[in-house]
Design a protein around this motif. Structure first.
Motif, PDB file in Angstrom:
ATOM      1  N   SER A   1     -23.460 -26.795  -3.991  1.00 45.63           N
ATOM      2  CA  SER A   1     -23.513 -25.471  -3.375  1.00 45.63           C
ATOM      3  C   SER A   1     -24.955 -25.250  -2.964  1.00 45.63           C
ATOM      4  CB  SER A   1     -23.058 -24.387  -4.351  1.00 45.63           C
ATOM      5  OG  SER A   1     -23.189 -23.108  -3.746  1.00 45.63           O
TER       6      SER A   1
ATOM      7  N   LYS B   1     -26.481 -22.628  -2.225  1.00 43.27           N
ATOM      8  CA  LYS B   1     -27.041 -21.380  -2.748  1.00 43.27           C
ATOM      9  C   LYS B   1     -26.207 -20.911  -3.943  1.00 43.27           C
ATOM     10  CE  LYS B   1     -30.193 -19.968   0.294  1.00 43.27           C
ATOM     11  NZ  LYS B   1     -31.189 -20.976   0.220  1.00 43.27           N
TER      12      LYS B   1
ATOM     13  N   MET C   1     -23.975 -18.237  -5.750  1.00 40.26           N
ATOM     14  CA  MET C   1     -23.080 -17.223  -5.199  1.00 40.26           C
ATOM     15  C   MET C   1     -22.634 -16.286  -6.320  1.00 40.26           C
ATOM     16  SD  MET C   1     -20.881 -19.468  -2.458  1.00 40.26           S
ATOM     17  CE  MET C   1     -20.232 -20.597  -3.664  1.00 40.26           C
TER      18      MET C   1
ATOM     19  N   TRP D   1     -15.518 -19.040  -9.172  1.00 43.53           N
ATOM     20  CA  TRP D   1     -15.586 -20.232  -8.337  1.00 43.53           C
ATOM     21  C   TRP D   1     -16.140 -21.420  -9.115  1.00 43.53           C
ATOM     22  CZ3 TRP D   1     -20.202 -22.554  -6.550  1.00 43.53           C
ATOM     23  CH2 TRP D   1     -21.378 -21.870  -6.888  1.00 43.53           C
TER      24      TRP D   1
ATOM     25  N   GLN E   1     -23.755 -22.217   3.610  1.00 50.42           N
ATOM     26  CA  GLN E   1     -23.963 -20.834   4.022  1.00 50.42           C
ATOM     27  C   GLN E   1     -24.018 -20.711   5.539  1.00 50.42           C
ATOM     28  OE1 GLN E   1     -24.204 -18.395   1.518  1.00 50.42           O
ATOM     29  NE2 GLN E   1     -23.661 -20.140   0.247  1.00 50.42           N
TER      30      GLN E   1
ATOM     31  N   MET F   1     -19.383 -20.429   3.320  1.00 45.44           N
ATOM     32  CA  MET F   1     -19.233 -19.113   2.695  1.00 45.44           C
ATOM     33  C   MET F   1     -19.498 -18.062   3.768  1.00 45.44           C
ATOM     34  SD  MET F   1     -21.196 -17.325  -0.416  1.00 45.44           S
ATOM     35  CE  MET F   1     -21.073 -15.553  -0.512  1.00 45.44           C
TER      36      MET F   1
END
Length: 157
Positions: free
Chosen positions: A20, A22, A24, A29, A69, A93
């Motif tokens: 990921s 970033k 979140m 999740w 992102q 996202m």
């Protein structure tokens, strides 16, 4: 050589490696990925927007999927790197996917996901709020008040 980006690792012995770009909100999740036996690496680097080179370094030699992102440019270079690392999935996202070259994803056999519908109510609320603000002249009234022009209320003015 560039300094490695900071990452937080969950389920270090997981079968599948997911990145990921970033952190979140929430943990649902994270838990869902752990339940699917994923090693999850969340980039915690204090950098607003990661460069393509930053993301390629996160992907590394083995990566099954990435959660990215809307501020990232997911094109030929990133999908090529993800595919070479064994990646099969990218999830944006974001509601849209205008930062994603879907043709490049298809070329490299990477499935693309996004989050449609999550902003429907918010967008409707914002539209209603802006309509009310315009019709009630809220911005003008705020400027009037901040300028110190309000002398008080009278029934004739």
């Amino acid at each position: 050589m560039a300094k490695p980006l900071q990452v937080e690792v969950y389920n270090p012995n997981g079968k599948y490696r997911v990145i990921s770009t970033k952190p979140m909100p929430g943990t649902q999740w994270i838990n869902a990925l752990i339940e699917q036996d994923c090693r999850l690496e969340i980039c915690t680097q204090k950098k607003t927007i990661l460069s393509v080179d930053d993301i390629i370094s996160l992907i590394g030699d083995k990566c099954d999927g990435v959660i990215g992102q809307l501020t990232e440019d997911w094109g030929e270079r990133l999908f090529s790197a993800l595919s070479k690392a064994g990646g099969k999935a990218f999830s944006n996202m974001a509601v849209g996917y205008n930062n994603v070259d879907v043709n490049a994803a298809n070329k490299y056999g990477v499935a693309v996901g996004n989050t449609p519908g999550v902003l429907t109510e918010t967008t409707a609320e914002l539209a209603a709020s802006l309509s009310l603000a315009a019709s009630r002249r809220i911005v003008e009234a705020d400027e009037f008040m901040r300028a110190g022009l309000y002398d008080g209320w009278l029934p004739h003015t």
